[in-house]
Scaffold this active site. Structure first.
Site, PDB file in Angstrom:
ATOM      1  N   ASP A  11       0.884  -1.159   0.000  1.00  0.00           N
ATOM      2  CA  ASP A  11       0.000   0.000   0.000  1.00  0.00           C
ATOM      3  C   ASP A  11       0.932   1.221   0.000  1.00  0.00           C
ATOM      4  O   ASP A  11       2.118   1.107   0.336  1.00  0.00           O
ATOM      5  CB  ASP A  11      -0.843  -0.046   1.287  1.00  0.00           C
ATOM      6  CG  ASP A  11      -1.640   1.216   1.499  1.00  0.00           C
ATOM      7  OD1 ASP A  11      -2.404   1.578   0.602  1.00  0.00           O
ATOM      8  OD2 ASP A  11      -1.492   1.840   2.565  1.00  0.00           O
ATOM      9  N   LEU A  12       0.433   2.370  -0.390  1.00  0.00           N
ATOM     10  CA  LEU A  12       1.311   3.555  -0.452  1.00  0.00           C
ATOM     11  C   LEU A  12       1.145   4.456   0.786  1.00  0.00           C
ATOM     12  O   LEU A  12       2.011   4.505   1.654  1.00  0.00           O
ATOM     13  CB  LEU A  12       1.024   4.344  -1.736  1.00  0.00           C
ATOM     14  CG  LEU A  12       1.748   5.683  -1.875  1.00  0.00           C
ATOM     15  CD1 LEU A  12       3.251   5.520  -1.913  1.00  0.00           C
ATOM     16  CD2 LEU A  12       1.273   6.411  -3.136  1.00  0.00           C
ATOM     17  N   ASP A  13      -0.014   5.140   0.826  1.00  0.00           N
ATOM     18  CA  ASP A  13      -0.225   6.114   1.903  1.00  0.00           C
ATOM     19  C   ASP A  13      -0.270   5.417   3.253  1.00  0.00           C
ATOM     20  O   ASP A  13      -1.104   4.547   3.482  1.00  0.00           O
ATOM     21  CB  ASP A  13      -1.555   6.861   1.684  1.00  0.00           C
ATOM     22  CG  ASP A  13      -1.509   7.741   0.441  1.00  0.00           C
ATOM     23  OD1 ASP A  13      -0.413   8.184   0.086  1.00  0.00           O
ATOM     24  OD2 ASP A  13      -2.568   7.987  -0.148  1.00  0.00           O
ATOM     25  N   THR A  19       1.174  10.361   3.968  1.00  0.00           N
ATOM     26  CA  THR A  19       0.456  11.458   3.322  1.00  0.00           C
ATOM     27  C   THR A  19      -0.875  11.758   4.008  1.00  0.00           C
ATOM     28  O   THR A  19      -1.579  12.678   3.596  1.00  0.00           O
ATOM     29  CB  THR A  19       0.182  11.113   1.838  1.00  0.00           C
ATOM     30  OG1 THR A  19      -0.361   9.805   1.799  1.00  0.00           O
ATOM     31  CG2 THR A  19       1.438  11.193   1.010  1.00  0.00           C
ATOM     32  N   LYS A  47      -8.623   6.566   5.823  1.00  0.00           N
ATOM     33  CA  LYS A  47      -7.426   5.857   5.366  1.00  0.00           C
ATOM     34  C   LYS A  47      -7.801   4.686   4.462  1.00  0.00           C
ATOM     35  O   LYS A  47      -8.627   3.851   4.841  1.00  0.00           O
ATOM     36  CB  LYS A  47      -6.612   5.343   6.555  1.00  0.00           C
ATOM     37  CG  LYS A  47      -5.788   6.432   7.201  1.00  0.00           C
ATOM     38  CD  LYS A  47      -4.891   5.852   8.275  1.00  0.00           C
ATOM     39  CE  LYS A  47      -4.013   6.934   8.870  1.00  0.00           C
ATOM     40  NZ  LYS A  47      -3.251   6.443  10.018  1.00  0.00           N
ATOM     41  N   GLY A  48      -7.214   4.635   3.298  1.00  0.00           N
ATOM     42  CA  GLY A  48      -7.461   3.535   2.361  1.00  0.00           C
ATOM     43  C   GLY A  48      -8.766   3.681   1.585  1.00  0.00           C
ATOM     44  O   GLY A  48      -9.061   2.886   0.704  1.00  0.00           O
ATOM     45  N   ARG A  51     -11.001   8.612  -2.982  1.00  0.00           N
ATOM     46  CA  ARG A  51     -11.279  10.051  -2.866  1.00  0.00           C
ATOM     47  C   ARG A  51     -12.789  10.330  -2.902  1.00  0.00           C
ATOM     48  O   ARG A  51     -13.312  11.080  -2.067  1.00  0.00           O
ATOM     49  CB  ARG A  51     -10.597  10.785  -4.026  1.00  0.00           C
ATOM     50  CG  ARG A  51     -10.522  12.294  -3.841  1.00  0.00           C
ATOM     51  CD  ARG A  51      -9.936  12.964  -5.076  1.00  0.00           C
ATOM     52  NE  ARG A  51      -8.699  12.338  -5.519  1.00  0.00           N
ATOM     53  CZ  ARG A  51      -8.145  12.517  -6.714  1.00  0.00           C
ATOM     54  NH1 ARG A  51      -8.722  13.342  -7.582  1.00  0.00           N
ATOM     55  NH2 ARG A  51      -7.028  11.914  -7.049  1.00  0.00           N
ATOM     56  N   SER A 116      -2.429   0.619  -4.353  1.00  0.00           N
ATOM     57  CA  SER A 116      -2.905   1.815  -3.656  1.00  0.00           C
ATOM     58  C   SER A 116      -4.236   2.303  -4.212  1.00  0.00           C
ATOM     59  O   SER A 116      -4.507   2.171  -5.401  1.00  0.00           O
ATOM     60  CB  SER A 116      -1.854   2.930  -3.813  1.00  0.00           C
ATOM     61  OG  SER A 116      -2.373   4.163  -3.398  1.00  0.00           O
ATOM     62  N   ALA A 117      -5.043   2.901  -3.336  1.00  0.00           N
ATOM     63  CA  ALA A 117      -6.317   3.501  -3.763  1.00  0.00           C
ATOM     64  C   ALA A 117      -6.090   4.871  -4.394  1.00  0.00           C
ATOM     65  O   ALA A 117      -6.996   5.444  -4.991  1.00  0.00           O
ATOM     66  CB  ALA A 117      -7.236   3.651  -2.551  1.00  0.00           C
ATOM     67  N   SER A 118      -4.873   5.397  -4.266  1.00  0.00           N
ATOM     68  CA  SER A 118      -4.624   6.776  -4.697  1.00  0.00           C
ATOM     69  C   SER A 118      -4.474   6.905  -6.206  1.00  0.00           C
ATOM     70  O   SER A 118      -3.801   6.107  -6.848  1.00  0.00           O
ATOM     71  CB  SER A 118      -3.367   7.308  -4.020  1.00  0.00           C
ATOM     72  OG  SER A 118      -3.063   8.587  -4.540  1.00  0.00           O
ATOM     73  N   ASN A 120      -2.978   9.493  -7.255  1.00  0.00           N
ATOM     74  CA  ASN A 120      -1.749  10.292  -7.317  1.00  0.00           C
ATOM     75  C   ASN A 120      -0.513   9.451  -7.004  1.00  0.00           C
ATOM     76  O   ASN A 120       0.563   9.994  -6.747  1.00  0.00           O
ATOM     77  CB  ASN A 120      -1.836  11.451  -6.315  1.00  0.00           C
ATOM     78  CG  ASN A 120      -2.991  12.385  -6.628  1.00  0.00           C
ATOM     79  OD1 ASN A 120      -3.060  12.936  -7.726  1.00  0.00           O
ATOM     80  ND2 ASN A 120      -3.904  12.565  -5.686  1.00  0.00           N
ATOM     81  N   LYS A 147     -10.879  -0.595  -2.195  1.00  0.00           N
ATOM     82  CA  LYS A 147     -10.779  -1.365  -0.963  1.00  0.00           C
ATOM     83  C   LYS A 147     -12.006  -1.031  -0.100  1.00  0.00           C
ATOM     84  O   LYS A 147     -12.415   0.129  -0.098  1.00  0.00           O
ATOM     85  CB  LYS A 147      -9.509  -0.984  -0.184  1.00  0.00           C
ATOM     86  CG  LYS A 147      -8.219  -1.187  -0.966  1.00  0.00           C
ATOM     87  CD  LYS A 147      -7.048  -0.515  -0.231  1.00  0.00           C
ATOM     88  CE  LYS A 147      -5.790  -0.531  -1.070  1.00  0.00           C
ATOM     89  NZ  LYS A 147      -4.661   0.197  -0.481  1.00  0.00           N
ATOM     90  N   GLU A 171      -0.117  -3.209   4.669  1.00  0.00           N
ATOM     91  CA  GLU A 171      -1.263  -2.291   4.681  1.00  0.00           C
ATOM     92  C   GLU A 171      -1.394  -1.571   6.030  1.00  0.00           C
ATOM     93  O   GLU A 171      -1.149  -2.165   7.069  1.00  0.00           O
ATOM     94  CB  GLU A 171      -2.553  -3.086   4.469  1.00  0.00           C
ATOM     95  CG  GLU A 171      -3.274  -2.823   3.198  1.00  0.00           C
ATOM     96  CD  GLU A 171      -3.794  -1.423   2.943  1.00  0.00           C
ATOM     97  OE1 GLU A 171      -4.090  -1.159   1.771  1.00  0.00           O
ATOM     98  OE2 GLU A 171      -3.927  -0.588   3.874  1.00  0.00           O
ATOM     99  N   ASP A 172      -1.838  -0.304   5.979  1.00  0.00           N
ATOM    100  CA  ASP A 172      -2.037   0.428   7.238  1.00  0.00           C
ATOM    101  C   ASP A 172      -3.511   0.660   7.549  1.00  0.00           C
ATOM    102  O   ASP A 172      -3.823   1.155   8.643  1.00  0.00           O
ATOM    103  CB  ASP A 172      -1.327   1.797   7.188  1.00  0.00           C
ATOM    104  CG  ASP A 172      -2.051   2.764   6.280  1.00  0.00           C
ATOM    105  OD1 ASP A 172      -2.397   2.372   5.143  1.00  0.00           O
ATOM    106  OD2 ASP A 172      -2.296   3.908   6.700  1.00  0.00           O
TER     107      ASP A 172
HETATM  108  P1  B16 Z   1      -6.163  10.198  -3.926  1.00  0.00           P
HETATM  109  P2  B16 Z   1      -3.613   4.122  -0.059  1.00  0.00           P
HETATM  110  C1  B16 Z   1      -5.428   6.097  -0.166  1.00  0.00           C
HETATM  111  O1  B16 Z   1      -4.159   5.596  -0.446  1.00  0.00           O
HETATM  112  C2  B16 Z   1      -5.431   6.962   1.098  1.00  0.00           C
HETATM  113  O2  B16 Z   1      -5.160   6.178   2.251  1.00  0.00           O
HETATM  114  C3  B16 Z   1      -6.779   7.614   1.246  1.00  0.00           C
HETATM  115  O3  B16 Z   1      -6.798   8.450   2.379  1.00  0.00           O
HETATM  116  C4  B16 Z   1      -7.097   8.417  -0.020  1.00  0.00           C
HETATM  117  O4  B16 Z   1      -8.398   8.984   0.063  1.00  0.00           O
HETATM  118  C5  B16 Z   1      -7.020   7.498  -1.231  1.00  0.00           C
HETATM  119  O5  B16 Z   1      -5.737   6.905  -1.297  1.00  0.00           O
HETATM  120  C6  B16 Z   1      -7.245   8.240  -2.534  1.00  0.00           C
HETATM  121  O6  B16 Z   1      -6.176   9.115  -2.755  1.00  0.00           O
HETATM  122  O7  B16 Z   1      -7.064  11.323  -3.515  1.00  0.00           O
HETATM  123  O8  B16 Z   1      -4.700  10.608  -3.995  1.00  0.00           O
HETATM  124  O9  B16 Z   1      -6.613   9.510  -5.189  1.00  0.00           O
HETATM  125  O10 B16 Z   1      -3.529   4.115   1.429  1.00  0.00           O
HETATM  126  O11 B16 Z   1      -4.570   3.115  -0.652  1.00  0.00           O
HETATM  127  O12 B16 Z   1      -2.255   4.110  -0.714  1.00  0.00           O
HETATM  128 MG    MG Z   2      -2.789   3.256   3.244  1.00  0.00          MG
END
Ligand code: B16
Ligand code: MG
Length: 216
Positions: A11-13, A19, A47-48, A51, A116-118, A120, A147, A171-172
């Site tokens: 996982d990233l964030d 972040t 978290k996770g 957006r 990652s869900a991000s 970015n 997720k 994973e966090d």
């Molecule tokens: P973005 P992960 C998740 O990343 C974050 O934990 C979560 O807080 C955020 O809303 C989500 O990514 C979307 O991120 O706005 O950058 O697309 O923990 O899955 O790496």
């Molecule tokens: Mg995370």
């Protein structure tokens, strides 16, 4: 953990880079403008979470209805504010123990993917100097079901050419731990035992993490 681990999915964030505080600042700015109460404790629950789902959770506390157009604009503004903060990240923002662990995995020939869900994720990996380590990157742009659906990790395993039982996830977030378990993978929770107790194992952080304990 008795099976041979051939691939690791990070996982990233919250695992590689912290972040969450940047997400908090950007969401808080939006919530303040809309007079919606939003605390750091509320941010923990995001978290996770994707957006779009995060926005819906925050707006649910407002007691008001927002049109799709309004929501679209709020998402754009939040992400622009978040990106201003993200663009200040550099190699010093990588969490402790991460580079050592990744280099050990590479040395052992264990392939790695991001899960990652991000949306970015690529930018964050580039800014923090981690991008080149990854064999594959699965992020919020690639999977429809966020997720706790297992899709992000199943796609990672597929790209790595491995079965789920050959993959170990870091994973966090509770939603991420659930996603990994549903995918049929072992998962190391990074954070609080009380929160992540469903994980196969829980560590407070990756400093001094010994991968030998997890692979044959
Ligand atoms: P973005 P992960 C998740 O990343 C974050 O934990 C979560 O807080 C955020 O809303 C989500 O990514 C979307 O991120 O706005 O950058 O697309 O923990 O899955 O790496
Ligand atoms: Mg995370």
């Amino acid at each position: 953990m008795t099976e041979t681990i051939k691939g690791v999915i990070f996982d990233l964030d919250g695992v590689l880079v912290d972040t969450a505080c940047l997400h908090y600042k950007a969401w808080k700015k939006m919530a303040d403008k809309l007079n919606i109460p939003f605390s750091e404790k509320d941010n923990e629950k995001l978290k996770g979470v994707s957006r779009k789902d995060s926005l819906d959770i925050i707006l649910n506390h407002s007691g008001r209805n927002f049109s799709e157009t309004e929501k679209h604009q709020l998402l754009l503004d939040k992400n622009n504010d978040y990106l201003k903060l993200v663009n200040q990240l550099n190699e010093n923002d990588v969490l402790g123990g991460v580079v050592k662990l990744i280099e050990e995995l590479k040395y052992k020939g264990i392939r790695i993917s991001l899960g990652s869900a991000s949306k970015n994720a690529r930018l964050i990996l580039e800014l923090t100097g981690l991008y080149h380590y990854f064999d594959y990157i699965v992020d919020g742009n690639m999977v429809v079901k966020a997720k706790p659906a297992p899709d992000v990790f199943l796609t990672g395993a597929e790209l790595l050419g491995l079965s789920p039982s050959e993959c170990l996830v870091f994973e966090d977030a509770q939603s991420g731990v659930q996603a990994a378990l549903t995918a049929g993978m072992k998962v190391v929770g990074v954070g609080e035992q009380a929160l992540l107790h469903q994980a196969t194992a829980v560590v407070p952080d990756l400093i001094g993490f010994n991968i030998e304990d997890y692979i044959k």
